[in-house]
Structure formats: structure tokens, C-alpha cells
Design a protein around this motif. Sequence first.
Motif, PDB file in Angstrom:
ATOM      1  N   ASN A  54       0.826  -1.202   0.000  1.00 27.69           N
ATOM      2  CA  ASN A  54       0.000   0.000   0.000  1.00 27.69           C
ATOM      3  C   ASN A  54       0.866   1.260   0.000  1.00 27.69           C
ATOM      4  OD1 ASN A  54      -1.598   2.025   2.205  1.00 27.69           O
ATOM      5  ND2 ASN A  54      -2.753   1.354   0.415  1.00 27.69           N
ATOM      6  N   ARG A  97       4.084   1.508  -0.843  1.00 36.15           N
ATOM      7  CA  ARG A  97       4.876   1.582  -2.072  1.00 36.15           C
ATOM      8  C   ARG A  97       4.050   2.087  -3.243  1.00 36.15           C
ATOM      9  NH1 ARG A  97       8.109  -3.603  -3.723  1.00 36.15           N
ATOM     10  NH2 ARG A  97       8.616  -2.131  -5.398  1.00 36.15           N
ATOM     11  N   GLY A  98       2.797   1.595  -3.358  1.00 39.57           N
ATOM     12  CA  GLY A  98       1.943   2.021  -4.458  1.00 39.57           C
ATOM     13  C   GLY A  98       1.639   3.509  -4.396  1.00 39.57           C
ATOM     14  N   GLU A  99       1.254   3.985  -3.219  1.00 40.67           N
ATOM     15  CA  GLU A  99       0.939   5.411  -3.063  1.00 40.67           C
ATOM     16  C   GLU A  99       2.160   6.282  -3.330  1.00 40.67           C
ATOM     17  OE1 GLU A  99      -2.690   5.566   0.152  1.00 40.67           O
ATOM     18  OE2 GLU A  99      -0.637   5.511   0.923  1.00 40.67           O
ATOM     19  N   HIS A 102      -2.393  -0.167  -4.869  1.00 42.51           N
ATOM     20  CA  HIS A 102      -2.380   0.196  -3.448  1.00 42.51           C
ATOM     21  C   HIS A 102      -3.724  -0.097  -2.792  1.00 42.51           C
ATOM     22  CE1 HIS A 102      -3.390   3.549  -6.012  1.00 42.51           C
ATOM     23  NE2 HIS A 102      -3.879   4.264  -5.013  1.00 42.51           N
ATOM     24  N   SER A 108      -3.545  -3.844  -2.206  1.00 41.64           N
ATOM     25  CA  SER A 108      -2.651  -4.084  -1.071  1.00 41.64           C
ATOM     26  C   SER A 108      -3.328  -3.765   0.247  1.00 41.64           C
ATOM     27  CB  SER A 108      -1.382  -3.242  -1.225  1.00 41.64           C
ATOM     28  OG  SER A 108      -0.637  -3.629  -2.357  1.00 41.64           O
ATOM     29  N   GLU A 109      -4.135  -2.714   0.251  1.00 44.09           N
ATOM     30  CA  GLU A 109      -4.836  -2.360   1.487  1.00 44.09           C
ATOM     31  C   GLU A 109      -5.860  -3.426   1.861  1.00 44.09           C
ATOM     32  OE1 GLU A 109      -7.366   1.340   3.482  1.00 44.09           O
ATOM     33  OE2 GLU A 109      -6.098   1.697   1.734  1.00 44.09           O
TER      34      GLU A 109
END
Length: 330
Positions: free
Chosen positions: A174, A176-178, A232, A235-236
Motif C-alpha cells: 500500500n 509503495r503504491g501510493e 495500493h 494491497s490495502e
Amino acid sequence: MAALPSLFPPSPGVYSWALCIFQWFPLVTLGEWLSDYHPAGKTAQRNSPFNLPGRVAWCVMEVIGPINLAYLLYPHIGNLSNWNLLAASLYIIHYINRSIVNPLFVAPSIAPTGIMIVASAAWFNWLNSTCLAGWILGIDHLGYSSSDEGENQGFGGVLPYIGLLLFVIGMIGNIRGERTLWRLRREEALRRQQQQNEKGDSAEKKKGKNPFDNVYVIPPAKGLFRFVLYPHYLSEWLEWLGYVLVGTAVLPGWKDTASLPLPLAPWFVPFAALAKRFAVPFPLPAVAFLVNEVTAMVPQAKRGRRWYVNRFGEKAVGGRSAVIPGVSFL
């Protein structure tokens, strides 16, 4: 005013009503499928008189959750088991990152946010943190039994550790994506600024405008963004799935799902049956949180994909779905 003492902190009766309301939240999200109106982020209405500054709005509406949870649990912290404390800590860690670190220190800019979004998110976070706090405290009248204070054995005993691993993996993904999206925005903004400087155009700089404001790019199909535009989000969900599994170790354990005095929403019945089938506790507030997150975020991701297509074209999107790999309609 006479009712305030039963709200702060919530009495068992208020907790019961909060959980009853919160488990029906997916019905509220049905309206999101029918409209692109969402005055926040990329779809913000930047000149609306009903806006709040983005950083302030994001911080206020998200920080309610960890503050409320900590406030409700603090007087009883010495009576909580290690797993109960861990469940509380994981929630607070996630939301400290979400409500303070991200908006105030990491995000290059945050679009102005409509007051309606702020109010609804604040209400969601208060309900959610109240339900989680009551669950972690083990309010007995909802079906918890203090006589079941032994650790889960066998298959159920492994689940909390698997859940903790999934939570950590999900939180890393999460973040890393953001931060990849924010890095791309910074790079694009600096590229544009350099072009303006080379042309001798410093008008934007003179105005004192944030150079990152309203600068968006479509993420290249690399790493987490190879298959979906919102990894993300995915991932969350993994993070909160792990939280549900951690919740199977929260004490006191679930005694009998059939004895729950409030009726389960239909979409929770299969989860309750699955928990009963494998003889593991059914952490309803944690499951409700996961289901509510998914049902709220899927239409947001779908709306975001449409926005990317309209702004950058279908070719740039490259056939990627919004949030679930391989599901074309998303």
C-alpha cells in the motif's frame, strides 16, 4: 446533551447500534456506481465554495479513527491480552500513516476536498473505530464470552500469525503504491517546471502556486502497476484481510455466532458459517471493516479508471483493470 455521556465513550448499547449500522454500510456505496460525482482527489471540484484545504481535510477525517480507538481503549489497556493490544496497534499504525504522515509530510499536494466527503469519511471512521474498540474490549452482550480465554489450537492457532504476515505485506504494498504515484507526480511537475524555466515563463512561480498541484500522470505498467491501476487499493485489502485473521486471536473469543442478538447482514452469513465450519472465532467488526472498505473502494477505482481513459486514452491504460487483475469490467 443528556445523551452525550453514552456517546463519549460509547456505552454497550451505543456500540451495539454502531455495529448494527456499520454492517449495512455496503448499501450506502451503491450510489457510487451510478455517479461520477466525487469532489476529492483527481475528480475534485476545485472552485467549489464547499471545499476544505486538501491536507487539512484528509488529516481531520482520517485521524478521528486512531484518536477514538486510543481514547476508548486507554482506560482498559492493562486488562487487554497481547493479541488485543496488537489488533489495536495495527489499526493505529495504519491510520497514523494515513492521517498524519501521508497528508502532512509525504504527499506533494492534495486537492481540495468537498465538505460532504470529509463529513462522510469522518462518520465512517468514528463508526469503524467504535466497533473495533468494543470488539477489542469484548463487550459481552454481543455474544462474547470471557470463559473462552484460551488460545486457538490447531488450524485456528496459525491464522493470527498468517494474518500478521499478510498485514505487513499489504501495508508495504500500500505504501509503495501510493508513494510511487506521488514520486511520478513530482517528477512530472519538476519536468514541466524545468520546461517553463527554459522558456522564461515563471508566471506560476510568481503566483506562489504549488508546482505539484493538479499534476497527474498515468503510472507505467511496471511493478505493482503492471496489471492494475490501483494496486495500493488491492494491497490495502490484503492488509485488512490479514487484520481479520489476526482478529481470530482477539480475546474473549466468539462463543456462538447463532446467539448474536443483532441479525447479521446477508453478506456476512457465509463468513459466519465458514468460521463455524473451521471452529475459529468470527471477528464481525474486523470482517465488516474489510467488506466495507472493498465495497467503498471498488467504485472509486472504477471511476478513477474512467478518468485515466478520458485524460490519457485507452492505449495508455493498456488494458489494465482498475483494481482486480483480469476483471475487465473493473
